[in-house]
Structure formats: structure tokens, C-alpha cells
Motif scaffolding. Structure first.
Motif, PDB file in Angstrom:
ATOM      1  N   UNK A   1      70.053  63.712 -38.559  1.00  0.00           N
ATOM      2  CA  UNK A   1      68.706  64.270 -38.929  1.00  0.00           C
ATOM      3  C   UNK A   1      68.692  65.664 -39.917  1.00  0.00           C
ATOM      4  N   UNK A   2      69.908  66.343 -39.494  1.00  0.00           N
ATOM      5  CA  UNK A   2      69.908  67.589 -40.279  1.00  0.00           C
ATOM      6  C   UNK A   2      71.205  68.204 -39.709  1.00  0.00           C
ATOM      7  N   UNK A   3      71.848  69.312 -40.445  1.00  0.00           N
ATOM      8  CA  UNK A   3      72.980  70.034 -40.338  1.00  0.00           C
ATOM      9  C   UNK A   3      72.752  71.421 -39.889  1.00  0.00           C
ATOM     10  N   UNK A   4      73.106  71.993 -38.754  1.00  0.00           N
ATOM     11  CA  UNK A   4      73.275  73.545 -38.465  1.00  0.00           C
ATOM     12  C   UNK A   4      74.573  73.850 -38.177  1.00  0.00           C
ATOM     13  N   UNK A   5      74.556  75.114 -38.808  1.00  0.00           N
ATOM     14  CA  UNK A   5      75.907  75.910 -38.322  1.00  0.00           C
ATOM     15  C   UNK A   5      76.010  76.342 -36.693  1.00  0.00           C
ATOM     16  N   UNK A   6      74.869  76.677 -36.316  1.00  0.00           N
ATOM     17  CA  UNK A   6      74.450  76.957 -35.071  1.00  0.00           C
ATOM     18  C   UNK A   6      73.145  76.823 -34.744  1.00  0.00           C
ATOM     19  N   UNK A   7      72.736  76.504 -33.401  1.00  0.00           N
ATOM     20  CA  UNK A   7      71.160  75.836 -33.434  1.00  0.00           C
ATOM     21  C   UNK A   7      70.266  76.951 -33.524  1.00  0.00           C
ATOM     22  N   UNK A   8      69.046  76.771 -33.320  1.00  0.00           N
ATOM     23  CA  UNK A   8      68.034  78.100 -33.845  1.00  0.00           C
ATOM     24  C   UNK A   8      67.873  78.954 -32.785  1.00  0.00           C
ATOM     25  N   UNK A   9      68.768  79.021 -31.610  1.00  0.00           N
ATOM     26  CA  UNK A   9      68.286  79.909 -30.694  1.00  0.00           C
ATOM     27  C   UNK A   9      69.076  81.083 -31.064  1.00  0.00           C
ATOM     28  N   UNK A  10      69.852  81.005 -32.262  1.00  0.00           N
ATOM     29  CA  UNK A  10      70.809  82.066 -32.614  1.00  0.00           C
ATOM     30  C   UNK A  10      69.670  83.025 -33.575  1.00  0.00           C
ATOM     31  N   UNK A  11      70.178  84.206 -33.892  1.00  0.00           N
ATOM     32  CA  UNK A  11      69.286  85.197 -34.789  1.00  0.00           C
ATOM     33  C   UNK A  11      69.458  84.754 -36.400  1.00  0.00           C
ATOM     34  N   UNK A  12      70.573  84.053 -36.640  1.00  0.00           N
ATOM     35  CA  UNK A  12      70.717  83.471 -37.838  1.00  0.00           C
ATOM     36  C   UNK A  12      71.341  82.092 -37.818  1.00  0.00           C
ATOM     37  N   UNK A  13      71.426  81.194 -38.908  1.00  0.00           N
ATOM     38  CA  UNK A  13      71.911  80.059 -38.984  1.00  0.00           C
ATOM     39  C   UNK A  13      71.956  79.503 -40.199  1.00  0.00           C
ATOM     40  N   UNK A  14      72.691  78.626 -40.834  1.00  0.00           N
ATOM     41  CA  UNK A  14      72.856  77.774 -41.770  1.00  0.00           C
ATOM     42  C   UNK A  14      72.250  76.460 -41.337  1.00  0.00           C
ATOM     43  N   UNK A  15      71.077  75.771 -42.452  1.00  0.00           N
ATOM     44  CA  UNK A  15      70.431  74.701 -42.062  1.00  0.00           C
ATOM     45  C   UNK A  15      70.310  73.910 -43.269  1.00  0.00           C
ATOM     46  N   UNK A  16      70.818  72.495 -43.280  1.00  0.00           N
ATOM     47  CA  UNK A  16      70.477  71.449 -44.115  1.00  0.00           C
ATOM     48  C   UNK A  16      69.763  70.359 -43.904  1.00  0.00           C
ATOM     49  N   UNK A  17      68.563  70.067 -44.424  1.00  0.00           N
ATOM     50  CA  UNK A  17      67.671  68.814 -43.869  1.00  0.00           C
ATOM     51  C   UNK A  17      68.192  67.661 -44.641  1.00  0.00           C
ATOM     52  N   UNK A  18      68.544  66.756 -43.609  1.00  0.00           N
ATOM     53  CA  UNK A  18      69.129  65.367 -43.951  1.00  0.00           C
ATOM     54  C   UNK A  18      67.900  64.385 -44.243  1.00  0.00           C
ATOM     55  N   UNK A  19      66.717  64.564 -44.209  1.00  0.00           N
ATOM     56  CA  UNK A  19      65.740  63.562 -44.291  1.00  0.00           C
ATOM     57  C   UNK A  19      65.880  62.624 -45.320  1.00  0.00           C
ATOM     58  N   UNK A  20      66.198  63.235 -46.677  1.00  0.00           N
ATOM     59  CA  UNK A  20      66.024  62.255 -47.803  1.00  0.00           C
ATOM     60  C   UNK A  20      67.388  61.567 -47.862  1.00  0.00           C
ATOM     61  N   UNK A  21      68.351  61.634 -47.137  1.00  0.00           N
ATOM     62  CA  UNK A  21      69.524  61.014 -47.270  1.00  0.00           C
ATOM     63  C   UNK A  21      69.895  59.845 -46.073  1.00  0.00           C
ATOM     64  N   UNK A  22      68.660  60.053 -45.126  1.00  0.00           N
ATOM     65  CA  UNK A  22      68.818  59.177 -44.042  1.00  0.00           C
ATOM     66  C   UNK A  22      68.495  57.506 -44.178  1.00  0.00           C
ATOM     67  N   UNK A  23      67.795  57.320 -45.124  1.00  0.00           N
ATOM     68  CA  UNK A  23      67.440  55.923 -45.566  1.00  0.00           C
ATOM     69  C   UNK A  23      68.825  55.241 -46.235  1.00  0.00           C
ATOM     70  N   UNK A  24      69.253  55.915 -46.953  1.00  0.00           N
ATOM     71  CA  UNK A  24      70.490  55.486 -47.693  1.00  0.00           C
ATOM     72  C   UNK A  24      71.472  55.294 -46.668  1.00  0.00           C
ATOM     73  N   UNK A  25      71.887  56.245 -45.775  1.00  0.00           N
ATOM     74  CA  UNK A  25      72.882  56.308 -44.812  1.00  0.00           C
ATOM     75  C   UNK A  25      72.713  55.055 -44.025  1.00  0.00           C
ATOM     76  N   UNK A  26      71.605  54.877 -43.651  1.00  0.00           N
ATOM     77  CA  UNK A  26      71.061  53.788 -42.643  1.00  0.00           C
ATOM     78  C   UNK A  26      71.525  52.244 -43.197  1.00  0.00           C
ATOM     79  N   UNK A  27      71.007  52.163 -44.661  1.00  0.00           N
ATOM     80  CA  UNK A  27      71.287  51.003 -45.519  1.00  0.00           C
ATOM     81  C   UNK A  27      72.565  50.461 -45.518  1.00  0.00           C
ATOM     82  N   UNK A  28      73.609  51.660 -45.536  1.00  0.00           N
ATOM     83  CA  UNK A  28      75.141  51.307 -45.428  1.00  0.00           C
ATOM     84  C   UNK A  28      75.416  50.547 -44.243  1.00  0.00           C
TER      85      UNK A  28
END
Length: 279
Positions: free
Chosen positions: A45-72
Motif C-alpha cells: 500500500x506504501x513504501x517506508x524507509x522505516x516506520x513512522x515511529x521514528x523522527x524521520x522517514x521516507x514515504x511513497x504512497x502506492x495507492x495509484x499503482x495498486x489497481x494495475x498491480x492487482x490487474x496483473x
């Protein structure tokens, strides 16, 4: 068994985020489910470098890609003995999961919903009222439901309190959730003096309170370990109460060894050290 079929091995689709560090979500589910002899198929559903319990993190939302992923996956004709859902970050993601269940649920598929919404009496800061309403719809698809006490209260519109629950009250909440759809419910994280209780409810009449001695601090990812064991056991047709006992015992053992190594709480638990014990 069909020759050269993609479906000759048991599979669980795990719909959750991927967190590169911090031992939670898919990062926990994949090794545990694989160890329990089932192929784990992540749907991120999304990609994190590390979860949000840390003071900083990278985040990439995967919502717009999920349906194409599922279609395959549809084009491959994949079938799943289990579908397990974890943290969902938006109303649209919850709706995508509903669509996924409708598309891939077969007669033998077990749907395990972990309604990750909040803890300690409060919804997570990212959780909206729209998402809570949509989650109430999603839980109706579950065969097995694994809320913590906070989530149970929000799903049943019950006022939250930290402790002081009677067994009758707890079973009544579990029964209310079961009426929504799930045959089996386990409410985790119920404070019972020096113990944490897990309330097991099966629609056929089975009931149990499984207690575990409280360990000093809470840690990230224990809920994901719990739901992963429950999901794998459901597909492997292990009795529900036995499965909950196994998960509770394993997490307690993980907590003990993690505390011995003085691991920061946000780093989760050292389940890798004792994964061999999980049968």
C-alpha cells in the motif's frame, strides 16, 4: 493439482505497507508466513524507509499503482487460500481492498482483517471519520477479525476505558463484531492487572481468555506478528484458540529476548532469533 499451475502451492495475499526498517507490516509477515510453509504474496500500500515511529522517514504512497498491480495478478489467474489486510492509509485504499476481496475470494479463501486504526483509546492521527466508516464496511468481509481493544471499541461504538472490563462485557463486544460477519474474533491488548488478555470468540460457541504476563514496554510490530501467525494457521486449518495461544506465547518469548538485547522499542522485536520455534 494442475500441471504448471501458479496455484499448486498455498498462498496468502498480504495487503499492507513495506517498512525497510523497524520490523512491522509486510517486513514481518513475509518471513513468518513463509516459515509456516505458505507462500506470502505482498500487495504493498506504501513504501517506508522505516516506520513512522521514528523522527524521520521516507514515504511513497502506492495507492495509484495498486489497481494495475492487482490487474496483473488477475491476468496470471492467481488464487489465494488467504487474504490478510493490515494498515490502510486512506479511504481509497480500503475500497481497493474491498474490491480485491470480491475479486479473489474463493470458496476456500480465509479473509483475515486486522483493522489497524489506533491504540490506547485514540485513533491514529492519519485516521479520518470517513476511514472509520469505510473500515466498518471492510470488517464485514472478514472470516477472522483481530482488533486490539481500542479498535474494538471504535468498531462497536463502545466507550473506551484502559482497564476494568468484565469478561461478560468483552465477550459481548466480540459477539457484536461477529454479527457483522466474522466467524472468529480475537480482541488483543486487554489490560488485566499484571497481564494482557486476548479475548477469543467463535460464533459456534468457543470462548477463551488467554493471558500473558505483561512485559515492561510496548514494541512496534507485535500486532503484525500476531496477525501473521493467525493468518497462516487459518490456512493450515489449525484450531483458532490453539493458534491464538501460539501467537501469544511466541510474542512473549520475542519480547523477553529483545529486552535482553536492549533493543530500542521502535525497532520491534528480534523474532528472527527464535523463528525456528514457531511450528
Amino acid at each position: 493439482m494442475k500441471k504448471n499451475s501458479h496455484n499448486n502451492q498455498k498462498k496468502i495475499a498480504v495487503i499492507n505497507d513495506i517498512s525497510g526498517f523497524g520490523r512491522c507490516s509486510i517486513t514481518v509477515a513475509l518471513p513468518i508466513i513463509s516459515h509456516m510453509r505458505i507462500q506470502c504474496c505482498p500487495l504493498p500500500t506504501s513504501i517506508f524507509s522505516n516506520h513512522t515511529g521514528y523522527e524521520h522517514y521516507f514515504f511513497d504512497d502506492y495507492t495509484r499503482k495498486m489497481r494495475e498491480y492487482i490487474q496483473n495478478w488477475k491476468q496470471l489467474g492467481l488464487e489465494f487460500e488467504g487474504i490478510a489486510t493490515g494498515f490502510l492509509g486512506s479511504r481509497e485504499q480500503i475500497q481497493i481492498v474491498e474490491e480485491f476481496i470480491q475479486e479473489f475470494r474463493g470458496k476456500q479463501t480465509k479473509v483475515i482483517v486486522d483493522p489497524v486504526m489506533g491504540d490506547n483509546g485514540a485513533l491514529y492521527s492519519t485516521y479520518t471519520e470517513d476511514m472509520r466508516r469505510e473500515m466498518k464496511r471492510l470488517v464485514s468481509y472478514a472470516d477472522i477479525l483481530t482488533p486490539n481493544l481500542t479498535e474494538c471499541c471504535f468498531l462497536t461504538d463502545t466507550p473506551y476505558r484502559h482497564e476494568g472490563w468484565t469478561v461478560k462485557e468483552l465477550y459481548a463486544m466480540a459477539e457484536k463484531l461477529s454479527h457483522v460477519g466474522a466467524e472468529k474474533v480475537v480482541i488483543s491488548g486487554v489490560v488485566m492487572g499484571g497481564y494482557l488478555g486476548n479475548v477469543v470468540y467463535e460464533r459456534d460457541g468457543a470462548r477463551a481468555i488467554i493471558r500473558s504476563k505483561r512485559v515492561a514496554q510496548e514494541r512496534a510490530g507485535t500486532g503484525d506478528i500476531f496477525s501473521s501467525i493467525i493468518a497462516a494457521d487459518a490456512v493450515n486449518q489449525v484450531a483458532f484458540t490453539e493458534s491464538v495461544r501460539k501467537a501469544v506465547r511466541f510474542i512473549k518469548d520475542c519480547m523477553v529476548i529483545t529486552n535482553e538485547r536492549d533493543i530500542p522499542s521502535e525497532d520491534g522485536v528480534c523474532f528472527e532469533e527464535i523463528l525456528y520455534r514457531l511450528k
